[in-house]
Motif scaffolding. Structure first.
Motif, mmCIF file in Angstrom:
data_model
loop_
_atom_site.group_PDB
_atom_site.id
_atom_site.type_symbol
_atom_site.label_atom_id
_atom_site.label_comp_id
_atom_site.label_asym_id
_atom_site.label_seq_id
_atom_site.Cartn_x
_atom_site.Cartn_y
_atom_site.Cartn_z
ATOM 1 N N ARG A 1 37.925 29.664 11.159
ATOM 2 C CA ARG A 1 36.747 29.537 12.060
ATOM 3 C C ARG A 1 36.231 31.074 12.753
ATOM 4 O O ARG A 1 37.141 31.802 13.251
ATOM 5 C CB ARG A 1 37.206 29.216 13.398
ATOM 6 C CG ARG A 1 36.074 28.285 14.363
ATOM 7 C CD ARG A 1 36.847 27.430 15.361
ATOM 8 N NE ARG A 1 35.512 27.071 16.375
ATOM 9 C CZ ARG A 1 34.402 26.032 16.304
ATOM 10 N NH1 ARG A 1 34.524 25.301 15.093
ATOM 11 N NH2 ARG A 1 33.593 25.842 17.197
ATOM 12 N N PRO A 2 34.983 31.527 12.587
ATOM 13 C CA PRO A 2 34.378 32.739 12.821
ATOM 14 C C PRO A 2 34.983 33.276 14.303
ATOM 15 O O PRO A 2 34.600 32.516 15.202
ATOM 16 C CB PRO A 2 33.186 32.658 12.922
ATOM 17 C CG PRO A 2 32.869 31.585 11.720
ATOM 18 C CD PRO A 2 33.950 30.712 12.103
ATOM 19 N N GLY A 3 35.479 34.366 14.228
ATOM 20 C CA GLY A 3 35.774 35.039 15.863
ATOM 21 C C GLY A 3 37.275 34.385 16.108
ATOM 22 O O GLY A 3 37.576 34.767 17.353
ATOM 23 N N TRP A 4 37.850 33.702 15.576
ATOM 24 C CA TRP A 4 39.236 33.280 15.956
ATOM 25 C C TRP A 4 40.179 33.954 15.011
ATOM 26 O O TRP A 4 40.264 33.942 13.902
ATOM 27 C CB TRP A 4 39.419 31.525 15.643
ATOM 28 C CG TRP A 4 38.913 30.804 16.617
ATOM 29 C CD1 TRP A 4 37.298 30.951 16.814
ATOM 30 C CD2 TRP A 4 39.202 29.687 17.381
ATOM 31 N NE1 TRP A 4 37.002 29.961 17.830
ATOM 32 C CE2 TRP A 4 37.688 29.284 18.081
ATOM 33 C CE3 TRP A 4 40.504 29.080 17.596
ATOM 34 C CZ2 TRP A 4 38.131 28.090 19.041
ATOM 35 C CZ3 TRP A 4 40.415 27.905 18.190
ATOM 36 C CH2 TRP A 4 39.221 27.726 19.352
ATOM 37 N N ASP B 1 34.647 23.723 23.002
ATOM 38 C CA ASP B 1 33.746 24.808 23.164
ATOM 39 C C ASP B 1 34.188 25.897 23.961
ATOM 40 O O ASP B 1 33.853 26.307 24.848
ATOM 41 C CB ASP B 1 32.470 24.276 23.915
ATOM 42 C CG ASP B 1 31.441 25.437 24.158
ATOM 43 O OD1 ASP B 1 31.006 26.083 23.048
ATOM 44 O OD2 ASP B 1 30.714 25.287 25.080
ATOM 45 N N MET B 2 35.287 26.591 22.840
ATOM 46 C CA MET B 2 35.990 27.743 23.584
ATOM 47 C C MET B 2 34.973 28.990 23.713
ATOM 48 O O MET B 2 35.160 29.680 24.564
ATOM 49 C CB MET B 2 37.064 28.138 22.472
ATOM 50 C CG MET B 2 38.378 27.101 22.606
ATOM 51 S SD MET B 2 39.132 27.235 24.403
ATOM 52 C CE MET B 2 39.930 28.604 24.320
ATOM 53 N N GLU B 3 33.907 28.791 22.823
ATOM 54 C CA GLU B 3 33.033 30.039 22.884
ATOM 55 C C GLU B 3 31.913 30.094 23.870
ATOM 56 O O GLU B 3 31.071 31.039 24.149
ATOM 57 C CB GLU B 3 32.263 29.941 21.520
ATOM 58 C CG GLU B 3 33.141 30.231 20.236
ATOM 59 C CD GLU B 3 33.679 28.839 19.594
ATOM 60 O OE1 GLU B 3 34.132 28.866 18.551
ATOM 61 O OE2 GLU B 3 33.457 27.811 20.349
ATOM 62 N N GLY B 4 31.776 28.886 24.508
ATOM 63 C CA GLY B 4 30.900 28.638 25.691
ATOM 64 C C GLY B 4 29.358 28.547 25.147
ATOM 65 O O GLY B 4 28.537 29.235 25.821
ATOM 66 N N ARG B 5 29.242 28.097 24.073
ATOM 67 C CA ARG B 5 27.886 27.808 23.481
ATOM 68 C C ARG B 5 26.957 26.901 23.983
ATOM 69 O O ARG B 5 25.993 26.696 23.703
ATOM 70 C CB ARG B 5 27.853 27.801 22.037
ATOM 71 C CG ARG B 5 28.354 29.088 21.522
ATOM 72 C CD ARG B 5 28.302 29.045 19.827
ATOM 73 N NE ARG B 5 29.254 27.991 19.414
ATOM 74 C CZ ARG B 5 29.541 27.718 18.130
ATOM 75 N NH1 ARG B 5 28.927 28.424 17.213
ATOM 76 N NH2 ARG B 5 30.313 26.650 17.683
#
Length: 409
Positions: free
Chosen positions: A1-4, A346-350
């Motif tokens: 997963r991108p960014g992880w 939604d860990m990324e807060g999007r």
């Protein structure tokens, strides 16, 4: 997963996909930041342990009858007559004698994948089980330090005064003797529900799922044959004629199309609405007892059986549904399921918090029923239409592109 990236054992982490044993041993002994997320609620077993599930459903049904009347309480009549053994053995015997010859099924509450399950029609078939349980209870009460090992009904340990010897708890349920059959074979459904909060209750229903078929034609003449009566993949893949290429599953879209062709759209929509009722009522039954923590979420695997009258029955709820794949189609379903679970968490807060659909997940309850209308509570043409699409086309890629394409990076 991108960014992880995967954290090492000693590193701090933000997201943990753990098994329930880790939760039991560590949750109360570690400091957790406000932003972290864990894939189980602390006392998830209130819904996923078979005896607790039935206890909570019975209590909730009585509450509904008191507060809303018998008609509303009757909407909880979606689980078979059930007793906990050995605790309710005498109540079970009383019920058993009302209808001799009825088939019953015994299930250990703490095991999965069909282990320890058996069917019976005569009390003498479980008499040995009862005698073993009572004998063990007597031994334990006399000497807690003595190691006891009697068949598979007892788990034991002996090292210190704190060690305990426990009688394994079972539930006994009236067996559904008239299951809906396709090609003469029994099946049940695996449906996925994601709960992100219990206070207030917020639940998402996944559009995809599958039907699990037995490999042998259904008959009540051979109640000892697990290949006839148990649909668990762990059981069926050991069957002599199991084909790993074909597997023993249908996607739920295929099942819905089949049922619609056989019975028409109206009856099938009622069936799926009845399943929605099962999901919501079962979650409401534990809403006040589950410890709601904003750092926790839960992906449940519901097992539903449909009978010949197109009535759905709740068999059990799994807090750790299997994510192993038995085919390429199954692999893709579970990969997409996990991806969309992370989108909702939604860990990324999007997300804005107003979404009613994220990928393959549809929001079905947000402190109240969710309508398909534009706003969370809006009506469609003046009527309430529930925001559920189980077994419908899952155009998740297109939806995700539209959703995240309209949001800031």
């Amino acid at each position: 997963r991108p960014g992880w990236q995967q954290a090492r054992n000693e590193e701090e982490w933000d997201f943990l996909w753990c098994d329930v044993s880790w939760l039991r041993e560590n949750f109360d002994h570690v400091y957790l930041e406000e932003h972290v997320r864990i894939c189980h609620f602390r006392n998830h077993y209130e819904l996923s342990r078979k005896n607790y599930l039935v206890k909570n459903l019975k209590r909730f049904r009585k509450q509904l009858e008191r507060e809303a009347g018998k008609l509303e309480a009757a909407r909880c009549d979606f689980f078979p007559k059930t007793f906990e053994l050995p605790l309710e053995y005498h109540l079970f015997v009383e019920e058993f004698r009302k209808k001799p010859g009825t088939t019953w099924i015994m299930k250990p509450v703490g095991r999965s994948q069909g282990k320890g399950i058996f069917l019976f029609r005569k009390l003498k078939d479980i008499f040995d089980w009862k005698m073993v349980s009572m004998t063990v209870f007597s031994i334990v009460s006399l000497d807690l330090q003595r190691q006891v090992s009697i068949f598979s009904f007892v788990t034991s340990s002996s090292c210190t005064q704190k060690d305990e010897t426990q009688i394994e708890t079972y539930v006994v349920q009236r067996y559904i003797e008239n299951p809906y059959l396709i090609g003469g074979r029994k099946f049940d459904l695996r449906v996925y529900i994601l709960v992100t909060s219990y206070s207030p209750l917020k639940a998402w229903l996944y559009r995809d799922g599958f039907a699990r078929f037995s490999s042998m034609r259904f008959t009540l003449n051979s109640i000892d044959d697990h290949y006839v009566h148990l649909t668990n993949v762990a059981v069926q893949k050991t069957a002599p004629d199991y084909d790993p290429e074909k597997g023993c599953k249908w996607m739920i879209q295929q099942l819905r199309q089949y049922l619609t062709a056989r019975h028409g759209t109206g009856l099938v929509e009622v069936l799926f609405a009845d399943m929605d009722n099962i999901f919501i009522k079962s979650l409401q039954s534990v809403q006040k007892v589950i410890i709601s923590d904003k750092r926790c979420f839960e992906l449940y695997g519901y097992d539903i059986l449909i009978d010949r009258d197109l009535k759905p029955w709740l068999l059990e709820v799994n807090a750790s549904p299997s994510l192993a794949a038995s085919s390429q189609e199954d692999y893709e379903l579970k990969c997409h399921l996990l991806e969309d679970t992370l989108h909702v968490v939604d860990m990324e807060g999007r997300l804005t918090g107003k979404e009613k659909r994220v990928g393959g997940f549809d929001l079905i309850w947000n402190d109240g029923p969710v309508s398909r209308g534009g706003n969370l509570g809006a009506l469609v043409n003046g009527n309430f239409v529930a925001n559920t699409h189980l077994g419908c086309f899952n155009d998740r890629k297109k939806q995700l592109k539209e959703l995240f394409g309209n949001l800031p990076a």
